[in-house]
Design an enzyme around this catalytic site. Structure first.
Site, PDB file in Angstrom:
ATOM      1  CD  GLU A   1       5.069  11.024  -1.107  1.00 40.09           C
ATOM      2  OE1 GLU A   1       3.964  11.615  -1.042  1.00 40.09           O
ATOM      3  OE2 GLU A   1       5.993  11.251  -0.312  1.00 40.09           O
TER       4      GLU A   1
ATOM      5  CB  ALA B   1       3.634   8.801 -14.958  1.00 39.38           C
ATOM      6  CB  SER B   2       5.099   7.376  -9.989  1.00 39.71           C
ATOM      7  OG  SER B   2       3.958   7.553  -9.160  1.00 39.71           O
TER       8      SER B   2
ATOM      9  N   PRO C   1     -12.857  24.265  -1.962  1.00 39.85           N
ATOM     10  CG  PRO C   1     -10.591  23.661  -1.908  1.00 39.85           C
ATOM     11  CD  PRO C   1     -11.829  23.704  -1.061  1.00 39.85           C
TER      12      PRO C   1
ATOM     13  CB  THR D   1      -4.399   4.268  -8.824  1.00 42.27           C
ATOM     14  OG1 THR D   1      -5.401   5.238  -9.155  1.00 42.27           O
ATOM     15  CG2 THR D   1      -3.153   4.591  -9.639  1.00 42.27           C
ATOM     16  CG  ASP D   2      -9.374   4.650 -11.022  1.00 43.46           C
ATOM     17  OD1 ASP D   2      -8.513   5.408 -10.531  1.00 43.46           O
ATOM     18  OD2 ASP D   2     -10.602   4.827 -10.862  1.00 43.46           O
ATOM     19  CD  GLU D   3      -5.606   9.248 -10.081  1.00 39.28           C
ATOM     20  OE1 GLU D   3      -4.832  10.087 -10.560  1.00 39.28           O
ATOM     21  OE2 GLU D   3      -6.019   9.294  -8.902  1.00 39.28           O
TER      22      GLU D   3
ATOM     23  CG  ASN E   1     -14.718  16.159  -8.781  1.00 41.19           C
ATOM     24  OD1 ASN E   1     -14.828  14.993  -8.424  1.00 41.19           O
ATOM     25  ND2 ASN E   1     -13.609  16.627  -9.344  1.00 41.19           N
TER      26      ASN E   1
ATOM     27  NE  ARG F   1     -11.119  11.855 -10.535  1.00 43.23           N
ATOM     28  CZ  ARG F   1     -11.052  12.455 -11.732  1.00 43.23           C
ATOM     29  NH1 ARG F   1     -11.947  12.168 -12.675  1.00 43.23           N
ATOM     30  NH2 ARG F   1     -10.101  13.329 -11.984  1.00 43.23           N
TER      31      ARG F   1
ATOM     32  CG  PHE G   1      -2.020  -0.915   1.293  1.00 44.48           C
ATOM     33  CD1 PHE G   1      -3.227  -0.599   0.685  1.00 44.48           C
ATOM     34  CD2 PHE G   1      -1.918  -2.123   1.954  1.00 44.48           C
ATOM     35  CE1 PHE G   1      -4.299  -1.476   0.738  1.00 44.48           C
ATOM     36  CE2 PHE G   1      -2.979  -3.008   2.017  1.00 44.48           C
ATOM     37  CZ  PHE G   1      -4.177  -2.677   1.403  1.00 44.48           C
TER      38      PHE G   1
ATOM     39  CG  ASN H   1     -11.094   8.870  -6.842  1.00 47.92           C
ATOM     40  OD1 ASN H   1     -10.610   8.371  -7.858  1.00 47.92           O
ATOM     41  ND2 ASN H   1     -10.929  10.140  -6.529  1.00 47.92           N
TER      42      ASN H   1
END
Length: 263
Positions: free
Chosen positions: A26, A93-94, A146, A67-69, A190, A155, A23, A120
């Site tokens: 960053e 990317a990481s 914000p 992650t799905d990202e 969002n 998401r 897990f 998420n």
């Protein structure tokens, strides 16, 4: 406790166990835009260090939490596990890089490695830089929330308990070398998410502060969970309407946990 980049420490710990569920990462996209190196060091080099130790110690199972990202953004439909990796932020990317390293250790060294890609997460104990705890704690302090751009980014929300159920299923019953999407089945813009939080906390749209959109902000994430459902019997169990209410109440009752972090 320690740094997954610390080879000596990692090796001493791994030698005492039969499985790793990684897990450690960053994970905040905003910070990856300004401090990308930290994300490469932890998410890529840290994962490689864990993989090396797993191989040296003949570890039974390695589960990489991704992650799905890593898939990028999708206008319609949902990603399946064979979808190409098209990450758009330094964070994603990481994580995609780490996924490829995990795959390489399975193919090259025969390591029993499995990858999960979740949507998420939300729930108690989530670090207050993330959108739901940030918005909830701001409202507790009578501050505005914000909202990026026009709030139309979509998401899929997954309660942390459901995520853990999915990860446990992959650890116990998943197949070596396979990837499993884990989703919550609740897609919201969002702005819709913000409206739900405002309503539950007795506020209105006057509490929204529209801010400049995030650089490279992905429009929509959506994962197909047919594979983990059919193979491992996973289904999300927590309805978002219940999970978000419980989460808001948790932050109201645990100011002593999040206030020091938010400072």
């Amino acid at each position: 406790q320690g740094d997954i980049g610390d080879s000596e420490l990692v090796n001493s710990v791994v030698s005492q166990h039969d499985a790793i569920v990684n897990f450690a990462a960053e994970s905040h996209v905003d910070r990856s835009i300004t401090r990308a190196r930290d994300f490469v060091e932890t998410n890529v080099l840290g994962t490689q260090n864990l993989l090396d130790s797993a191989f040296r110690n003949n570890l039974k199972t390695f589960v990489q939490i991704s992650t799905d990202e890593v898939y990028g953004t999708i206008d319609k439909g949902s990603w399946h596990e064979e979808y190409p990796l098209l990450p758009n932020s330094p964070y994603s990317a990481s994580k995609a890089s780490a996924d490829l390293l995990v795959r390489s250790y399975h193919r090259t060294f025969g390591l029993d490695a499995r990858i999960t890609r979740c949507s998420n997460n939300y729930g108690p104990h989530q670090f207050p830089e993330k959108v739901i705890p940030l918005f909830v704690t701001n409202l507790i302090d009578n501050k505005k929330v914000p909202l990026y751009g026009k709030g139309m980014n979509v998401r899929d929300w997954l309660h942390v308990d459901d995520h853990c159920r999915g990860v446990h299923a992959v650890l116990m019953k998943g197949r070596s070398g396979e990837i499993y999407n884990i989703g919550g089945g609740q897609e919201l813009t969002n702005k819709e998410l913000t409206s739900i939080i405002l309503e539950k906390m007795g506020r209105d749209e006057a509490s929204i502060e529209y801010v400049q959109d995030r650089l490279g902000h992905d429009l929509r994430y959506s994962v197909d969970i047919k594979k983990i459902s059919s193979e491992l019997g996973y289904e999300p169990q927590i309805r978002f309407v219940d999970g978000i209410s419980e989460t808001i109440e948790w932050y109201k009752s645990n100011e002593n946990w999040w206030r020091p972090l938010k400072k």
